[in-house]
Each structure stands twice: as C-alpha cells, then as structure tokens.
Write a protein that holds these residues in place. Structure first.
Motif, mmCIF file in Angstrom:
data_model
loop_
_atom_site.group_PDB
_atom_site.id
_atom_site.type_symbol
_atom_site.label_atom_id
_atom_site.label_comp_id
_atom_site.label_asym_id
_atom_site.label_seq_id
_atom_site.Cartn_x
_atom_site.Cartn_y
_atom_site.Cartn_z
ATOM 1 N N VAL A 268 84.705 -147.368 102.478
ATOM 2 C CA VAL A 268 84.563 -146.842 103.617
ATOM 3 C C VAL A 268 82.530 -146.385 104.693
ATOM 4 O O VAL A 268 82.409 -146.475 103.684
ATOM 5 C CB VAL A 268 85.129 -145.502 103.306
ATOM 6 C CG1 VAL A 268 85.722 -144.889 104.558
ATOM 7 C CG2 VAL A 268 86.066 -145.530 102.321
ATOM 8 N N PHE A 269 83.480 -146.636 105.668
ATOM 9 C CA PHE A 269 82.039 -147.194 106.226
ATOM 10 C C PHE A 269 82.214 -146.251 107.506
ATOM 11 O O PHE A 269 83.450 -146.163 107.924
ATOM 12 C CB PHE A 269 81.532 -148.863 106.619
ATOM 13 C CG PHE A 269 81.519 -149.756 105.957
ATOM 14 C CD1 PHE A 269 80.310 -149.636 105.398
ATOM 15 C CD2 PHE A 269 82.857 -150.452 105.062
ATOM 16 C CE1 PHE A 269 79.906 -150.255 103.956
ATOM 17 C CE2 PHE A 269 81.983 -151.480 104.123
ATOM 18 C CZ PHE A 269 81.304 -151.110 103.949
ATOM 19 N N ASN A 270 81.211 -145.575 108.027
ATOM 20 C CA ASN A 270 81.272 -143.851 109.570
ATOM 21 C C ASN A 270 80.970 -144.947 110.362
ATOM 22 O O ASN A 270 80.996 -146.724 110.361
ATOM 23 C CB ASN A 270 80.270 -143.562 108.902
ATOM 24 C CG ASN A 270 78.932 -143.622 108.705
ATOM 25 O OD1 ASN A 270 78.601 -144.533 108.664
ATOM 26 N ND2 ASN A 270 78.018 -142.772 108.226
ATOM 27 N N MET A 271 81.562 -144.828 111.292
ATOM 28 C CA MET A 271 80.893 -145.009 113.175
ATOM 29 C C MET A 271 79.575 -145.921 113.103
ATOM 30 O O MET A 271 79.623 -146.667 113.738
ATOM 31 C CB MET A 271 81.228 -143.996 113.938
ATOM 32 C CG MET A 271 82.353 -143.824 113.701
ATOM 33 S SD MET A 271 82.518 -141.757 115.197
ATOM 34 C CE MET A 271 82.453 -142.802 116.337
ATOM 35 N N SER B 44 84.662 -135.772 108.007
ATOM 36 C CA SER B 44 85.876 -135.078 109.197
ATOM 37 C C SER B 44 84.937 -137.100 109.936
ATOM 38 O O SER B 44 84.197 -137.568 110.404
ATOM 39 C CB SER B 44 85.864 -134.437 109.968
ATOM 40 O OG SER B 44 86.619 -132.901 109.312
ATOM 41 N N GLY B 45 86.166 -137.770 110.841
ATOM 42 C CA GLY B 45 85.180 -138.319 112.060
ATOM 43 C C GLY B 45 86.092 -140.020 111.354
ATOM 44 O O GLY B 45 86.974 -139.920 110.751
ATOM 45 N N ILE B 46 86.152 -141.061 112.192
ATOM 46 C CA ILE B 46 86.468 -141.953 112.199
ATOM 47 C C ILE B 46 85.781 -143.467 111.525
ATOM 48 O O ILE B 46 84.355 -142.907 111.123
ATOM 49 C CB ILE B 46 86.263 -143.141 114.011
ATOM 50 C CG1 ILE B 46 87.577 -142.070 114.627
ATOM 51 C CG2 ILE B 46 87.155 -144.092 113.833
ATOM 52 C CD1 ILE B 46 87.243 -142.608 116.503
ATOM 53 N N PHE C 267 81.761 -144.318 101.004
ATOM 54 C CA PHE C 267 82.293 -143.981 99.929
ATOM 55 C C PHE C 267 82.687 -145.322 99.330
ATOM 56 O O PHE C 267 82.625 -146.396 99.842
ATOM 57 C CB PHE C 267 83.343 -143.234 100.097
ATOM 58 C CG PHE C 267 84.178 -143.281 98.668
ATOM 59 C CD1 PHE C 267 84.359 -142.512 98.117
ATOM 60 C CD2 PHE C 267 85.403 -144.326 98.772
ATOM 61 C CE1 PHE C 267 85.092 -142.204 96.883
ATOM 62 C CE2 PHE C 267 86.344 -144.113 98.013
ATOM 63 C CZ PHE C 267 86.459 -143.081 96.307
ATOM 64 N N ALA C 268 82.653 -145.550 98.232
ATOM 65 C CA ALA C 268 82.686 -146.446 97.269
ATOM 66 C C ALA C 268 83.819 -146.740 95.517
ATOM 67 O O ALA C 268 82.933 -145.125 95.327
ATOM 68 C CB ALA C 268 81.890 -147.629 97.114
ATOM 69 N N ASN D 34 71.012 -147.257 118.681
ATOM 70 C CA ASN D 34 71.125 -146.216 120.460
ATOM 71 C C ASN D 34 72.184 -145.253 119.898
ATOM 72 O O ASN D 34 71.949 -144.307 121.197
ATOM 73 C CB ASN D 34 70.955 -147.326 121.534
ATOM 74 C CG ASN D 34 72.932 -148.060 120.831
ATOM 75 O OD1 ASN D 34 73.246 -148.058 120.940
ATOM 76 N ND2 ASN D 34 72.657 -148.649 121.960
ATOM 77 N N PHE D 35 72.848 -144.814 119.476
ATOM 78 C CA PHE D 35 73.831 -143.657 119.418
ATOM 79 C C PHE D 35 74.454 -143.672 118.277
ATOM 80 O O PHE D 35 75.343 -145.356 117.387
ATOM 81 C CB PHE D 35 75.197 -144.288 120.398
ATOM 82 C CG PHE D 35 75.453 -142.887 121.032
ATOM 83 C CD1 PHE D 35 75.066 -141.901 122.048
ATOM 84 C CD2 PHE D 35 77.013 -142.636 120.190
ATOM 85 C CE1 PHE D 35 76.188 -140.779 122.184
ATOM 86 C CE2 PHE D 35 77.817 -142.067 120.622
ATOM 87 C CZ PHE D 35 77.293 -140.893 121.336
ATOM 88 N N PRO D 36 75.194 -142.911 117.843
ATOM 89 C CA PRO D 36 75.899 -142.878 116.088
ATOM 90 C C PRO D 36 77.087 -143.352 116.317
ATOM 91 O O PRO D 36 78.129 -142.933 115.707
ATOM 92 C CB PRO D 36 75.605 -141.628 116.248
ATOM 93 C CG PRO D 36 75.871 -140.588 116.940
ATOM 94 C CD PRO D 36 74.910 -140.969 117.788
#
Length: 328
Positions: free
Chosen positions: A279-282, A307-309, A288-289, A220-222
């Motif tokens: 590594v997982f995004n929001m 870029s990002g969290i 990434f692995a 419902n939201f990224p």
C-alpha cells in the motif's frame, strides 16, 4: 516535465516507454502581466486566446504531430497500441483534453493537472475515453479568472466550474450524475453515467486542497499525481475501460471507500499460491506491506494505513493489479 513529473522514473520502474514531446514556440501574452513573449505552447484553445494580437503566426496542427509521433514510435518499437496514454500540466493539460476528443482512437486514457478542455477545442467525440483532471484550490490561473481568493473545497466548486463540467459532459456524452469521495485533502467527483449505455465514458474531477499551479510530484506537494495517474491508466485499454486489465482480474476490493476496513478478495483467481500486498500513500511512499499471503480473502484495516487516498498493489510472481482505495 521531463525533470519534475517523475514519469521517466515511473517508466523505468514499471517497464513502459515514456515520451516527452516539445511543442513549438509562439508569441503569446504571458500570464500574469500579458507581456508578449515567445514560449512553447501547444496549439489549443488557450493558445488562441493568448496569442499576440496583430501578428501573423503559422500555428501548426499539434494533434497531427502527436499522431505522427505515435506512428513513428510504433514503427521503431514493439508496443501495445491498446495501452497508449497521455499526461500533461497546464497548457499540456489542455492538450490532453484536446487529444481525448480528437484522438480517442490513439489514446486509451488521459490525465492532467491545472487546466481544462478549452471551448475552442470542444467537439462531440464518436468514442469516449476516460479522463482525470486534478485542480488545486489555490491555483492562481483559476482563482484570478473567477475573481476569488481560492476555489471552495466543497461542492460549491462544481458551480464555479459548471461551464467546464457541462462542456465535458456534452463532449463525452455523460449525464450530470456523479459519485463523490472525499478525504481531508482531496475531493473527487466521478461522472460515468453515459447518455448512450454503449459508451464507456468516465470523467474524474479532483480538487486538491491548498495546491497551487504546479504538477504535484510528492516533493513539491504531498501528492504524487504520476503514481495515481499510472494506476488510473492501468485500469484501461482501448479494448475496455471499466476494469483493470490484469492477470489478477478476479481480484476485488470492497467496500471502497471505507471507514474501518476493506476486504481484498482474490475470488476464483487460479494459479495463485501466494501473493504480496503493498500500500502506497499519495506521495508514493509505502505505508504497509504483507508478504507471502495464502488466504483467498485478506482484511486491510485503516489502523494499518491511516486515513487518505492510497494505491494498493496485489502481486504474485509476474502478475499484478493496482487499485485506488480510500479510507475516510
């Protein structure tokens, strides 16, 4: 919340028990038209503010209910009583705030979306636990209250929310000192300087740009709040709140935040012949692995993730650690 928060899916994946209690129904003046309706609401300050006038209602002690619920679970299942957490949305977010100040002996950390610690629930706690609150800049419960079209996606929001932030500082015994990390979509303020150095308090306030009054689940939201809350919870237990409790507790990641690259340093961690990095995004998507690494230090570059969290997991056999990282 059971259907949309993705906590049950996270519990199945990470092997922990998820519990979804339901509050009682009361007559309230429902947002936005203040029409009287009977809805489930936790007995927090916002329930008392929204209750139907001139109607006698038997408001129950929900903190006592939650305590009894946890005691029942302890009797039925073999659980780690030092790692019990609470998450909530809207009125449920008010409830997790209330639990933070009234039941810090039960919960190791709490996290929620789209509400605050209500003034009627405010009290100085004898023991502080970490709390993370996420608010959307387009949440109409906040914008209508403050009479703005959207909350500023900037430090100005600290002025808008000053009464709430001050309330948290007083209740948790924190100073006004904070650290800030920001990306194009999320800005977070972390308060963890305690008035009493022996008090390990932490209060994180995150603003999510463009988010309305929802619990973000990655669809419902990224932004997947549950993924990040679980990583936050994994950093804490009632025996200590500063570092992740893990078999890989010597692992360090620095600099964090970073503009180019980070070093994943296993330091003096023993008995690790090889390890994987994920590594997982929001949204909870793997971006990434790197498998079967042997070196003590691993360099993770921004060109691999963007870029990002993110949440980075370092795992070897049954040992695992997860930390939040930011590439600016």
């Amino acid at each position: 919340f059971y259907n949309s928060s993705r906590w049950k899916e996270k519990g199945e994946k990470e092997k922990f028990i998820t519990v979804f209690p339901t509050s009682l129904k009361y007559c309230i003046l429902n947002y936005p038209d203040n029409n009287p309706v009977f809805l489930t609401r936790w007995n927090t300050g916002d329930l008392q503010a929204d209750k139907c006038p001139n109607l006698q209602q038997n408001f129950k002690d929900d903190v006592q209910f939650v305590r009894q619920m946890v005691d029942t679970i302890k009797q039925k299942y073999n659980i780690n009583s030092k790692k019990i957490f609470a998450a909530g949305f809207s009125n449920g977010c008010s409830m997790i705030h209330k639990l933070a100040v009234t039941a810090p002996d039960v919960f190791a950390a709490v996290a929620g979306v789209a509400s605050i610690l209500q003034s009627l629930d405010s009290m100085k706690t004898t023991k502080s636990i970490p709390l993370w609150n996420v608010i959307g800049t387009e949440d109409d419960r906040f914008t209508s209250f403050f009479g703005v079209s959207s909350l500023p996606f900037s430090d100005s929001t600290l002025l808008v929310l000053m009464s709430y932030i001050t309330r948290m500082q007083v209740c948790e015994g924190l100073t006004n000192s904070y650290t800030k990390v920001s990306t194009p979509s999320v800005v977070s303020y972390t308060y963890e300087t305690s008035v009493n150095p022996a008090n390990q308090a932490k209060f994180i306030l995150s603003l999510v740009k463009g988010m309305t009054h929802i619990y973000p689940n990655g669809t419902n939201f990224p932004f997947s709040a549950t993924d990040f809350f679980w990583e936050f919870f994994n950093q804490t237990s009632l025996s200590g709140t500063k570092e992740i409790v893990s078999s890989l507790d010597d692992c360090k990641i620095y600099p964090n935040p970073s503009v180019e690259q980070m070093i994943i340093d296993l330091g003096s961690t023993k008995d690790i012949s090889k390890y994987d990095i994920l590594v997982f995004n929001m949204m909870g998507q793997q971006v990434f692995a790197s498998k079967d690494n042997h070196q003590t230090k691993f360099i993770l570059s921004k060109e691999k993730t963007g870029s990002g969290i993110f949440i980075v997991q370092v795992q070897s056999n049954e040992k695992r650690i997860a930390k939040r990282i930011i590439f600016e």
